[in-house]
Enzyme design. Structure first.
Site, PDB file in Angstrom:
ATOM      1  CG  ASP A  55      -2.212   0.740   1.032  1.00  0.00           C
ATOM      2  OD1 ASP A  55      -2.157   1.945   0.766  1.00  0.00           O
ATOM      3  OD2 ASP A  55      -3.285   0.109   1.124  1.00  0.00           O
ATOM      4  CB  SER A 148     -17.186  -1.409  -8.732  1.00  0.00           C
ATOM      5  OG  SER A 148     -18.313  -0.627  -8.408  1.00  0.00           O
ATOM      6  CE1 TYR A 172     -13.494   3.171  -8.454  1.00  0.00           C
ATOM      7  CE2 TYR A 172     -15.902   3.144  -8.573  1.00  0.00           C
ATOM      8  CZ  TYR A 172     -14.713   2.602  -8.106  1.00  0.00           C
ATOM      9  OH  TYR A 172     -14.747   1.483  -7.302  1.00  0.00           O
ATOM     10  CE  LYS A 176     -12.678  -0.383  -9.177  1.00  0.00           C
ATOM     11  NZ  LYS A 176     -11.483  -0.933  -8.517  1.00  0.00           N
ATOM     12  CE1 TYR A 200     -14.859  -6.921  -4.216  1.00  0.00           C
ATOM     13  CE2 TYR A 200     -14.268  -4.709  -3.513  1.00  0.00           C
ATOM     14  CZ  TYR A 200     -13.909  -6.021  -3.770  1.00  0.00           C
ATOM     15  OH  TYR A 200     -12.615  -6.411  -3.570  1.00  0.00           O
ATOM     16  CG  PHE A 201     -24.054  -5.023  -5.733  1.00  0.00           C
ATOM     17  CD1 PHE A 201     -23.370  -6.009  -6.450  1.00  0.00           C
ATOM     18  CD2 PHE A 201     -25.085  -4.371  -6.371  1.00  0.00           C
ATOM     19  CE1 PHE A 201     -23.733  -6.338  -7.761  1.00  0.00           C
ATOM     20  CE2 PHE A 201     -25.469  -4.694  -7.670  1.00  0.00           C
ATOM     21  CZ  PHE A 201     -24.794  -5.674  -8.366  1.00  0.00           C
ATOM     22  CG  ASP A 317     -27.689   8.912  -6.775  1.00  0.00           C
ATOM     23  OD1 ASP A 317     -26.616   8.300  -6.909  1.00  0.00           O
ATOM     24  OD2 ASP A 317     -28.055   9.442  -5.705  1.00  0.00           O
TER      25      ASP A 317
END
Ligand code: NAD
Ligand code: UDP
Length: 355
Positions: A55, A148, A172, A176, A200-201, A317
């Site tokens: 990291d 994602s 973003y 992915k 991932y949710f 959204d």
């Protein structure tokens, strides 16, 4: 696993026989000091692997490494490096016999990605290229990638299964998609390469020990950190982005998944990795919860007050997004075990422990 490792009595799934178990091998976690990576480190170790973190701490705190050591009852190795740095990555793989990489390192703030798309491409996409080149040099051929549900763009149908159309609605999300495509090319470029991209949710919650959790630096991006800030009195009220969505109470619906469940999904993926070429698998609960469901669960479980006000909808959204998690069950033998009450309780316990 190194000798002397022992369960320290905290609430986690650590086997009590751990100190007698030989390590199954080293799992390198890029971004391992972050919210999700730190929880994966715990579960990977509990499954008999040795986690090594890598990291650059651009969005996480160095103290996470010590807290993980406290949680696991043994020191945790962390390589401080940037995945974009070829020399550092070559040195990291040169000094460590890695069985598989869990690749979490990345920037994830949607708004920031709109302001700085080049930074997101450089960090996430070019960083992955450098990482794969370093893996190639030493013959590391297994990766679990943190993808994602953002790769599905605006939902066209619900629940969202893995065959849902893909689109990027912000830089973003584009990173992915670019990385998933890069991994398609990578698995085809050499023999015996295995990748699982886990989509991932909405990961929330914290480890039950309250030693690790989500502590975003600066202004948070996601709902749960805002709920926590309001409950702590750091913000007067939660702004709820839209009260007129076509959902059961008018507020946005998402598939919140406990970060410990999510972490266990990675262990399940590691176990199946050698039977995969490049597979994409959703990690979600399959259950949608609205913003007000989250607020009410938080207040009920924690005895805290979360005042809120309905605000205009947030640009970009969707009304609702939740997973069809059945492929994960079929392919990985994994399903989420923890519910919204566990998520809000553990998020609050972690926040309170931070003082
Ligand atoms: P996080 O910010 O807590 O963790 C990311 C970690 O990566 C941090 O420790 C950061 O210091 C490190 N990092 C970033 N760029 C790096 C670089 N160039 N070199 C080395 N380290 C670097 O975020 P998180 O929530 O734990 O997310 C982990 C991964 O999961 C990310 O790839 C993210 O895109 C993905 N993801 C997260 C969510 C979510 O809601 N949290 C949802 C879907 C996917
Ligand atoms: N949300 C909200 N107020 C906030 C942050 C988020 O009402 O301060 C809502 C948002 O509109 C969405 C849900 O909470 O319906 C989850 O948002 P988040 O950003 O956490 O996840 P994403 O929308 O990226 O899935």
């Amino acid at each position: 696993m190194e000798d002397g490792a022992a369960f320290n009595g905290l609430s986690c799934s650590w086997p009590t026989t751990l100190h007698t178990m030989a390590s199954r091998g080293i799992i390198l976690l890029t971004g391992g000091a972050g919210f999700i990576g730190s929880h994966i480190a715990v579960e990977v170790a509990a499954a008999g692997w040795t986690p090594v973190l890598l990291d650059n701490f651009c969005t996480s705190e160095r103290s996470v490494v010590d807290r993980l050591g406290e949680l696991m009852g043994m020191p945790v190795r962390c390589i401080e490096a940037d995945i974009r740095h070829e020399g550092a990555m070559r040195a990291a793989f040169g000094s460590t016999a890695v069985h598989a990489v869990i690749h979490l390192a990345g920037l994830k703030a949607v708004g920031e990605s709109v302001e700085k798309p080049e930074l997101y491409h450089d960090n996430n996409v070019r960083g992955t290229e450098v990482l794969l080149a370093a893996m190639d040099e030493v013959g590391v051929r297994r990766m679990v990638f943190s993808s994602s549900c953002t790769v599905y763009g605006t939902p066209q149908r619900l629940p969202i299964d893995e065959s849902h159309p893909l689109s990027a609605i912000n830089p973003y999300g584009q990173t992915k998609l670019d990385i998933e495509h890069m991994l398609d090319r990578w698995v085809d470029a050499g023999p015996d390469r295995h990748v699982c991209s886990l989509r991932y949710f909405n990961p929330v919650g914290a480890h039950a020990s309250a030693l690790i959790g989500e502590s975003p630096l600066g202004i948070p991006n996601n709902l749960m950190p805002f709920v926590v800030m309001v409950a702590r009195g750091e913000l007067p009220e939660l702004g709820v982005f839209g009260g007129d969505w076509p959902t059961h109470d008018g507020t946005g619906v998402r598939d919140y998944i406990h970060v410990v469940d999510l972490a266990r999904g990675h262990v399940a993926a590691l176990d199946q990795l050698d039977s995969m070429h490049h597979e994409r698998i959703n990690l979600g609960t399959g259950m949608g919860a609205s913003v007000l469901d989250v607020v009410h669960a938080f207040e009920r479980m924690n005895g805290a007050k979360v005042p809120y006000a309905i605000r205009p909808r947030r640009a970009g959204d969707a009304a609702a997004a939740y997973a069809d998690p059945s492929l994960a069950e079929r392919r990985l033998g994994w399903r989420a075990q923890l519910g919204l009450d566990d998520m809000v309780r553990d998020a609050w316990s972690f926040a309170q422990r931070q003082g």
